[in-house]
Design a protein around this motif. Structure first.
Motif, PDB file in Angstrom:
ATOM      1  N   GLY A   1       0.842  -1.205   0.000  1.00 31.32           N
ATOM      2  CA  GLY A   1       0.000   0.000   0.000  1.00 31.32           C
ATOM      3  C   GLY A   1       0.871   1.247   0.000  1.00 31.32           C
ATOM      4  N   CYS A   2       2.151   1.085   0.397  1.00 32.78           N
ATOM      5  CA  CYS A   2       3.088   2.222   0.281  1.00 32.78           C
ATOM      6  C   CYS A   2       4.396   1.726  -0.318  1.00 32.78           C
ATOM      7  N   GLY A   3       4.262   0.777  -1.244  1.00 35.59           N
ATOM      8  CA  GLY A   3       5.440   0.237  -1.917  1.00 35.59           C
ATOM      9  C   GLY A   3       5.672  -1.213  -1.533  1.00 35.59           C
ATOM     10  N   PRO A   4       6.758  -1.796  -2.048  1.00 33.74           N
ATOM     11  CA  PRO A   4       7.017  -3.209  -1.775  1.00 33.74           C
ATOM     12  C   PRO A   4       7.379  -3.448  -0.309  1.00 33.74           C
TER      13      PRO A   4
ATOM     14  N   TYR B   1       4.827   4.940  -3.569  1.00 37.01           N
ATOM     15  CA  TYR B   1       5.878   4.536  -2.638  1.00 37.01           C
ATOM     16  C   TYR B   1       6.077   5.650  -1.613  1.00 37.01           C
ATOM     17  N   SER B   2       6.107   5.273  -0.335  1.00 35.25           N
ATOM     18  CA  SER B   2       6.310   6.272   0.718  1.00 35.25           C
ATOM     19  C   SER B   2       7.756   6.772   0.694  1.00 35.25           C
ATOM     20  N   ASP B   3       7.984   7.916   1.336  1.00 36.56           N
ATOM     21  CA  ASP B   3       9.344   8.468   1.419  1.00 36.56           C
ATOM     22  C   ASP B   3      10.291   7.446   2.046  1.00 36.56           C
ATOM     23  N   GLU B   4       9.783   6.754   3.062  1.00 38.03           N
ATOM     24  CA  GLU B   4      10.611   5.767   3.761  1.00 38.03           C
ATOM     25  C   GLU B   4      10.982   4.610   2.819  1.00 38.03           C
TER      26      GLU B   4
ATOM     27  N   ARG C   1      14.752   3.659   1.709  1.00 42.69           N
ATOM     28  CA  ARG C   1      15.334   2.320   1.970  1.00 42.69           C
ATOM     29  C   ARG C   1      15.830   1.686   0.675  1.00 42.69           C
ATOM     30  N   LEU C   2      15.095   1.885  -0.416  1.00 41.03           N
ATOM     31  CA  LEU C   2      15.544   1.346  -1.719  1.00 41.03           C
ATOM     32  C   LEU C   2      16.866   1.998  -2.122  1.00 41.03           C
ATOM     33  N   ALA C   3      17.001   3.276  -1.807  1.00 40.95           N
ATOM     34  CA  ALA C   3      18.202   4.011  -2.213  1.00 40.95           C
ATOM     35  C   ALA C   3      19.418   3.581  -1.400  1.00 40.95           C
ATOM     36  N   ARG C   4      19.199   3.244  -0.130  1.00 40.08           N
ATOM     37  CA  ARG C   4      20.379   3.001   0.725  1.00 40.08           C
ATOM     38  C   ARG C   4      20.618   1.524   1.025  1.00 40.08           C
TER      39      ARG C   4
ATOM     40  N   ARG D   1      -2.152  16.881  -6.017  1.00 36.93           N
ATOM     41  CA  ARG D   1      -1.103  16.378  -6.907  1.00 36.93           C
ATOM     42  C   ARG D   1      -0.025  15.748  -6.028  1.00 36.93           C
ATOM     43  N   HIS D   2      -0.145  14.444  -5.826  1.00 33.33           N
ATOM     44  CA  HIS D   2       0.785  13.788  -4.912  1.00 33.33           C
ATOM     45  C   HIS D   2       2.217  13.838  -5.434  1.00 33.33           C
ATOM     46  N   GLY D   3       3.148  13.971  -4.533  1.00 35.93           N
ATOM     47  CA  GLY D   3       4.560  13.993  -4.898  1.00 35.93           C
ATOM     48  C   GLY D   3       5.183  12.607  -4.745  1.00 35.93           C
ATOM     49  N   LEU D   4       6.490  12.565  -4.893  1.00 33.99           N
ATOM     50  CA  LEU D   4       7.238  11.314  -4.741  1.00 33.99           C
ATOM     51  C   LEU D   4       8.660  11.694  -4.349  1.00 33.99           C
ATOM     52  N   ALA D   5       9.239  10.939  -3.429  1.00 29.59           N
ATOM     53  CA  ALA D   5      10.626  11.251  -3.028  1.00 29.59           C
ATOM     54  C   ALA D   5      11.547  11.136  -4.248  1.00 29.59           C
TER      55      ALA D   5
END
Ligand code: PLP
Length: 431
Positions: free
Chosen positions: A161-164, A195-198, A202-205, A230-234
């Motif tokens: 619901g907020c990404g994998p 995908y949530s900011d978190e 986590r995918l990035a690091r 207008r939803h954003g995305l990290a």
């Protein structure tokens, strides 16, 4: 309505009889409706008809003075890259404007990685004992088809619901055979999740076993809002760079569902090393992109404000279709426990989880009643939905009245199949 699982045997039989009658009545209408196609409707395409007259006979010169009718400019016109820079957050130098299809770019990136490796690869991906991709599911069937075509094994990962499921992702990427992962991070196909900011951080690091691991970040629906929010995305590229993994993300997008789906612009954004790598491969395939199309898009869309205004007009046309599906489902299925469905805030799809073991049956019932649905299983790698539950609903192409009719029919089929399965279970228990 009451939960199907709470009904007594006589109540269940009575409801089945009613729903069978509803199904027969629906089928008798002899409709022919198609809810499979995730593409713009003709009235949406009309919004961009001004493109057909651009750039015009009088002015086909880019800002740099280049004649857009001629060869050259592999990376794309600077003004086209500057336009996408506003959407994707990357600098224009780190953007490539490709042909008309982001899927082609994704395909070529995977193929080139298999054959040649990517920056930082100890060897071409195909030289390992196997190449593995994580495939958040339900997901986009054409992503999965690319992997299938080239023998890349896919591991489905549950979406939350907020990404994998990031605990699972972090565990799986420790394996050096896992070279990549599909991500549709915003208004995902088909679940609609963002995908949530978190999740993005986590995918990035995360630590990966493969030094040349890549996120295939398909931001296909970045500006495709269905609500005024207008939803954003990290910013995945910035987060990867900050985490010391500057080359981790290949970002893709396109104007397929902004202007013309068959004659739009596709775009790639990434690190300087990845851009150089992509251009080296592209330069063997083409002498230059279609700059005429790039110039007319720049003149038509102008800037972020121009894109947002156009996307508002798309929203006005398609949001009522999504609402019609939700209303029909709520009216027929609300409280029954026969299905759960997404309430997407953007994108092109609704995702429905029907009662486990019934998705194929729903598609069959709908087909017999004149409603075409995407095949059950299509949203999972290799077409195998382990639960046989997920259905992808694409409401943009049919007219609003057809969407209303089709949604009612689909809801009846979902209920029909759930009751059938429940009755079978009770019979088995009784036997
Ligand atoms: N990516 C996703 C997630 C999609 O849903 C689609 C089309 O449905 C595409 C990519 C296709 O993009 P393009 O037309 O740029 O190849």
């Amino acid at each position: 309505m009451s939960l199907i699982d709470d009904l007594s045997a006589p109540e269940l039989a009575a409801l089945r009889q009613r729903v069978e009658a509803d199904y027969a009545a629906f089928r008798a209408k002899g409709l022919k409706l198609d809810m499979t196609r995730g593409k713009p409707a003709p009235d949406q395409l009309d919004l961009s008809n001004a493109l057909l007259a651009l750039p015009g006979e009088a002015d086909y010169t880019a800002a740099s003075g280049a004649d857009v009718r001629n060869y050259g400019g592999l990376q794309g016109l600077p003004e086209a890259r500057a336009l996408f820079s506003q959407i994707l957050g990357a600098t224009a130098e780190n953007i490539v404007v490709g042909g008309n299809s982001s899927l082609t770019l994704m395909h070529d990136c995977l193929l080139d990685a298999l054959v040649k490796g990517v920056p930082g690869s100890p060897a071409p991906w195909s030289k390992g004992s196997e190449t593995v991709f994580l495939a958040p599911s339900p997901g986009y069937d054409r992503h999965f088809a690319i992997c299938e075509e080239y023998g890349v094994r896919m591991i489905p990962v549950r979406l939350t619901g907020c990404g994998p499921d990031m605990n699972e992702v972090e565990r799986l990427v420790a394996d050096p055979a896992v070279k990549g992962m599909w991500c549709v991070p915003k208004y995902s196909n088909p679940t609609g999740e963002i995908y949530s900011d978190e999740t993005v951080a986590r995918l990035a690091r995360m630590k990966t076993g493969a030094p040349d691991f890549r996120l295939f970040w398909d931001n296909a629906y970045c500006v495709h809002h269905l609500t005024p929010a207008r939803h954003g995305l990290a910013d995945v590229l910035a987060l990867c760079a900050a985490a010391g993994n500057p080359d981790r993300a290949f970002v893709f997008a396109s104007t397929s569902k902004i202007t013309f789906a068959g004659a739009g612009l596709a775009v790639f954004a990434s690190s300087p090393a990845n851009v150089k790598w992509l251009l080296a491969g592209m330069g063997k395939r083409t002498i230059g992109a279609d700059k005429v199309n790039q110039l007319r898009h720049v003149r038509f869309l102008r800037d972020m404000a121009g894109i947002e205004a156009l996307m508002d007009r798309h929203r006005a046309l398609i949001a009522p279709k999504f609402e019609a599906v939700a209303q029909a489902f709520e009216a027929r299925l609300g409280g029954t426990g026969a299905a759960r469905w997404s309430a997407p805030q953007g994108g092109y799809f609704l995702s429905v989880d029907a009662a486990p073991g019934t998705a194929r049956r729903v598609v069959e019932l709908a087909r017999d009643a004149g409603v075409a649905l995407t095949p059950a299983g299509a949203t999972y790698p290799l077409g195998i939905d382990p639960q046989d539950a997920n259905l992808r609903i694409a409401p943009t192409v049919p007219s609003l009245s057809d969407v209303r009719a089709a949604s009612e029919g689909i809801a009846i089929c979902i209920l029909y199949a759930a009751l059938e399965a429940r009755a079978r279970l009770l019979n088995e228990k009784a036997a």
